[in-house]
Write a protein that holds these residues in place. Structure first.
Motif, PDB file in Angstrom:
ATOM      1  N   ALA A  61       9.147   5.297 -60.516  1.00  0.00           N
ATOM      2  CA  ALA A  61       8.558   5.044 -59.203  1.00  0.00           C
ATOM      3  C   ALA A  61       7.182   4.405 -59.347  1.00  0.00           C
ATOM      4  O   ALA A  61       6.469   4.629 -60.326  1.00  0.00           O
ATOM      5  CB  ALA A  61       8.454   6.344 -58.395  1.00  0.00           C
ATOM      6  N   ASP A  62       6.841   3.637 -58.354  1.00  0.00           N
ATOM      7  CA  ASP A  62       5.520   3.031 -58.215  1.00  0.00           C
ATOM      8  C   ASP A  62       4.898   3.661 -56.980  1.00  0.00           C
ATOM      9  O   ASP A  62       5.452   3.564 -55.875  1.00  0.00           O
ATOM     10  CB  ASP A  62       5.674   1.514 -58.053  1.00  0.00           C
ATOM     11  N   LEU A  63       3.755   4.317 -57.139  1.00  0.00           N
ATOM     12  CA  LEU A  63       3.147   5.028 -56.011  1.00  0.00           C
ATOM     13  C   LEU A  63       2.674   4.105 -54.897  1.00  0.00           C
ATOM     14  O   LEU A  63       2.292   4.585 -53.832  1.00  0.00           O
ATOM     15  CB  LEU A  63       1.980   5.885 -56.508  1.00  0.00           C
ATOM     16  N   LEU A  64       2.702   2.809 -55.125  1.00  0.00           N
ATOM     17  CA  LEU A  64       2.370   1.858 -54.071  1.00  0.00           C
ATOM     18  C   LEU A  64       3.618   1.357 -53.353  1.00  0.00           C
ATOM     19  O   LEU A  64       3.514   0.578 -52.403  1.00  0.00           O
ATOM     20  CB  LEU A  64       1.598   0.667 -54.650  1.00  0.00           C
ATOM     21  N   ASP A  65       4.785   1.810 -53.802  1.00  0.00           N
ATOM     22  CA  ASP A  65       6.053   1.349 -53.244  1.00  0.00           C
ATOM     23  C   ASP A  65       6.761   2.518 -52.565  1.00  0.00           C
ATOM     24  O   ASP A  65       7.276   3.416 -53.229  1.00  0.00           O
ATOM     25  CB  ASP A  65       6.935   0.759 -54.353  1.00  0.00           C
ATOM     26  N   ALA A  66       6.791   2.511 -51.233  1.00  0.00           N
ATOM     27  CA  ALA A  66       7.340   3.639 -50.481  1.00  0.00           C
ATOM     28  C   ALA A  66       8.810   3.893 -50.789  1.00  0.00           C
ATOM     29  O   ALA A  66       9.241   5.042 -50.861  1.00  0.00           O
ATOM     30  CB  ALA A  66       7.151   3.402 -48.981  1.00  0.00           C
ATOM     31  N   ALA A  67       9.572   2.841 -50.981  1.00  0.00           N
ATOM     32  CA  ALA A  67      11.006   3.016 -51.222  1.00  0.00           C
ATOM     33  C   ALA A  67      11.256   3.774 -52.521  1.00  0.00           C
ATOM     34  O   ALA A  67      12.111   4.672 -52.575  1.00  0.00           O
ATOM     35  CB  ALA A  67      11.706   1.656 -51.259  1.00  0.00           C
ATOM     36  N   SER A  68      10.523   3.449 -53.585  1.00  0.00           N
ATOM     37  CA  SER A  68      10.728   4.142 -54.862  1.00  0.00           C
ATOM     38  C   SER A  68      10.228   5.578 -54.795  1.00  0.00           C
ATOM     39  O   SER A  68      10.829   6.481 -55.391  1.00  0.00           O
ATOM     40  CB  SER A  68      10.049   3.385 -56.009  1.00  0.00           C
ATOM     41  N   SER A  94       2.338   8.123 -50.305  1.00  0.00           N
ATOM     42  CA  SER A  94       2.868   9.458 -50.617  1.00  0.00           C
ATOM     43  C   SER A  94       2.908  10.336 -49.376  1.00  0.00           C
ATOM     44  O   SER A  94       3.911  11.030 -49.118  1.00  0.00           O
ATOM     45  CB  SER A  94       2.011  10.120 -51.699  1.00  0.00           C
ATOM     46  N   ALA A  95       1.827  10.340 -48.596  1.00  0.00           N
ATOM     47  CA  ALA A  95       1.773  11.185 -47.402  1.00  0.00           C
ATOM     48  C   ALA A  95       2.836  10.779 -46.383  1.00  0.00           C
ATOM     49  O   ALA A  95       3.508  11.635 -45.793  1.00  0.00           O
ATOM     50  CB  ALA A  95       0.382  11.117 -46.783  1.00  0.00           C
ATOM     51  N   ASN A  96       3.005   9.477 -46.177  1.00  0.00           N
ATOM     52  CA  ASN A  96       3.994   9.009 -45.205  1.00  0.00           C
ATOM     53  C   ASN A  96       5.413   9.365 -45.625  1.00  0.00           C
ATOM     54  O   ASN A  96       6.237   9.789 -44.800  1.00  0.00           O
ATOM     55  CB  ASN A  96       3.866   7.494 -45.019  1.00  0.00           C
ATOM     56  N   ASP A 154      10.245  12.969 -45.045  1.00  0.00           N
ATOM     57  CA  ASP A 154      11.304  13.763 -45.687  1.00  0.00           C
ATOM     58  C   ASP A 154      10.669  14.942 -46.408  1.00  0.00           C
ATOM     59  O   ASP A 154      10.638  14.987 -47.639  1.00  0.00           O
ATOM     60  CB  ASP A 154      12.084  12.879 -46.672  1.00  0.00           C
ATOM     61  N   PRO A 155      10.151  15.908 -45.644  1.00  0.00           N
ATOM     62  CA  PRO A 155       9.362  16.975 -46.275  1.00  0.00           C
ATOM     63  C   PRO A 155      10.205  17.963 -47.068  1.00  0.00           C
ATOM     64  O   PRO A 155      11.216  18.471 -46.562  1.00  0.00           O
ATOM     65  CB  PRO A 155       8.695  17.668 -45.081  1.00  0.00           C
ATOM     66  N   PRO A 156       9.815  18.252 -48.309  1.00  0.00           N
ATOM     67  CA  PRO A 156      10.453  19.337 -49.071  1.00  0.00           C
ATOM     68  C   PRO A 156       9.907  20.673 -48.565  1.00  0.00           C
ATOM     69  O   PRO A 156       9.012  20.711 -47.715  1.00  0.00           O
ATOM     70  CB  PRO A 156      10.006  19.060 -50.498  1.00  0.00           C
ATOM     71  N   GLN A 157      10.434  21.765 -49.083  1.00  0.00           N
ATOM     72  CA  GLN A 157       9.917  23.070 -48.662  1.00  0.00           C
ATOM     73  C   GLN A 157       8.511  23.310 -49.195  1.00  0.00           C
ATOM     74  O   GLN A 157       7.694  23.956 -48.544  1.00  0.00           O
ATOM     75  CB  GLN A 157      10.848  24.183 -49.133  1.00  0.00           C
ATOM     76  N   ARG A 158       8.234  22.803 -50.395  1.00  0.00           N
ATOM     77  CA  ARG A 158       6.948  23.059 -51.031  1.00  0.00           C
ATOM     78  C   ARG A 158       6.335  21.754 -51.535  1.00  0.00           C
ATOM     79  O   ARG A 158       7.039  20.900 -52.080  1.00  0.00           O
ATOM     80  CB  ARG A 158       7.100  24.006 -52.230  1.00  0.00           C
TER      81      ARG A 158
END
Length: 304
Positions: free
Chosen positions: A49-56, A91-93, A98-102
């Protein structure tokens, strides 16, 4: 599924290994397949993943029960603050969609301050952007990592002088081993205590605070050499940092950080109820760094 971002780093790989030892399914998020090879060997699923790429990033957290998030300060970047804020936004968006539990975010001592702390201000931004996510949220604020001195130790050995931006040289400041941060992060992700509405804030530092003089003494004892701590004058900080390869904007983030450190603003937030202490000694971390430096030197010599 436990998803660990930055799983090839000093903290992330320890968290991933601890969760695997606990029998958890772990997805290790890395930047390249090469970085994932060792993690794959211990049974981690690998995600690129690339943290600048929302899809990844979205693909990396798909089906996650828990996510350990890290937004690193990009070193080779003309404007690292702007780039890190973009990482944080992505990351925040994604986590909000799609929020996980933790969610556990690796943060920093002093992150409660909204301004005036250089690099640490970016961790304040991280905490604020993650706060609305509907998940059981933990901010793990760590003291200065002992491993941060790895880039300076070869210089200190070559010159017999350990430069320090901590003023004065006798000032005690908190540090922590990355291994202890990684182990605590895994422990907190596994903690099944009832969720609270407010984010849980946990701090970690080593058992003993140290000074620049302590750092020099420890390095000298390990190498059987005389190492002298040197208080770099404030007016020389920017030139020294840029001479070490940092861009002007990155150097400014560091000088602002150490101004805040020396003013006593980078510490445990007043009123924090959860304080933890790592057990790894500074000497053990420095010994490991020196062993890697020696191995690299030996390999380079053999290649020639």
């Amino acid at each position: 599924m436990f998803v660990i971002f930055g799983a090839a780093g000093n903290v992330g790989r320890v968290s991933a290994a601890a969760l695997r030892r606990a029998g958890c399914d772990v997805r290790a998020v890395v930047r390249s397949a090469e970085q994932g090879a060792v993690l794959e060997e211990i049974g981690c699923e690998i995600a690129i993943a690339d943290l600048l790429d929302a899809a990844s990033v979205a693909r990396a957290i798909e089906g996650a029960y828990a996510v350990q998030i890290l937004c690193p300060v990009p070193r080779a970047d003309a404007d690292p603050a702007t780039t890190m804020r973009r990482m944080i936004d992505v990351s925040a968006n994604v986590l909000r969609a799609d929020p996980p539990q933790r969610v556990l975010a690796l943060s920093d001592y002093g992150a409660e301050h909204p301004s005036g702390t250089g690099i640490t201000t970016l961790f304040h931004t991280l905490e604020m952007r993650l706060a609305p996510i509907p998940a059981q949220l933990t901010f793990l604020r760590a003291a200065e990592h002992m491993h941060n001195w790895a880039r300076i130790l070869p210089v200190a050995l070559a010159r017999g002088v350990l430069p320090s931006l901590h003023h004065p040289l006798t000032k005690l400041f908190p540090t922590v081993a990355a291994e202890d941060v990684g182990l605590l992060a895994a422990e907190l992700l596994l903690d099944e205590r009832p969720a609270k509405e407010a984010p849980r804030v946990v701090s970690i530092e080593g058992e003993t605070r140290v000074s620049a003089l302590d750092l020099a003494h420890t390095l000298g004892a390990l190498t059987h050499r005389q190492i002298t701590a040197y208080e770099v004058p404030r007016g020389e900080w920017a030139a020294m940092l840029q001479g070490a390869g940092l861009g002007e904007n990155h150097a400014r983030l560091i000088t602002d950080l150490y101004d805040a450190h020396n003013a006593g603003r980078i510490d445990v937030e007043t009123g924090i109820s959860e304080r933890r202490f790592g057990s790894t000694a500074l000497a053990d971390v420095f010994a490991a760094i020196l062993a890697r430096v020696a191995a690299t030197s030996t390999a380079s010599a053999a290649a020639r």
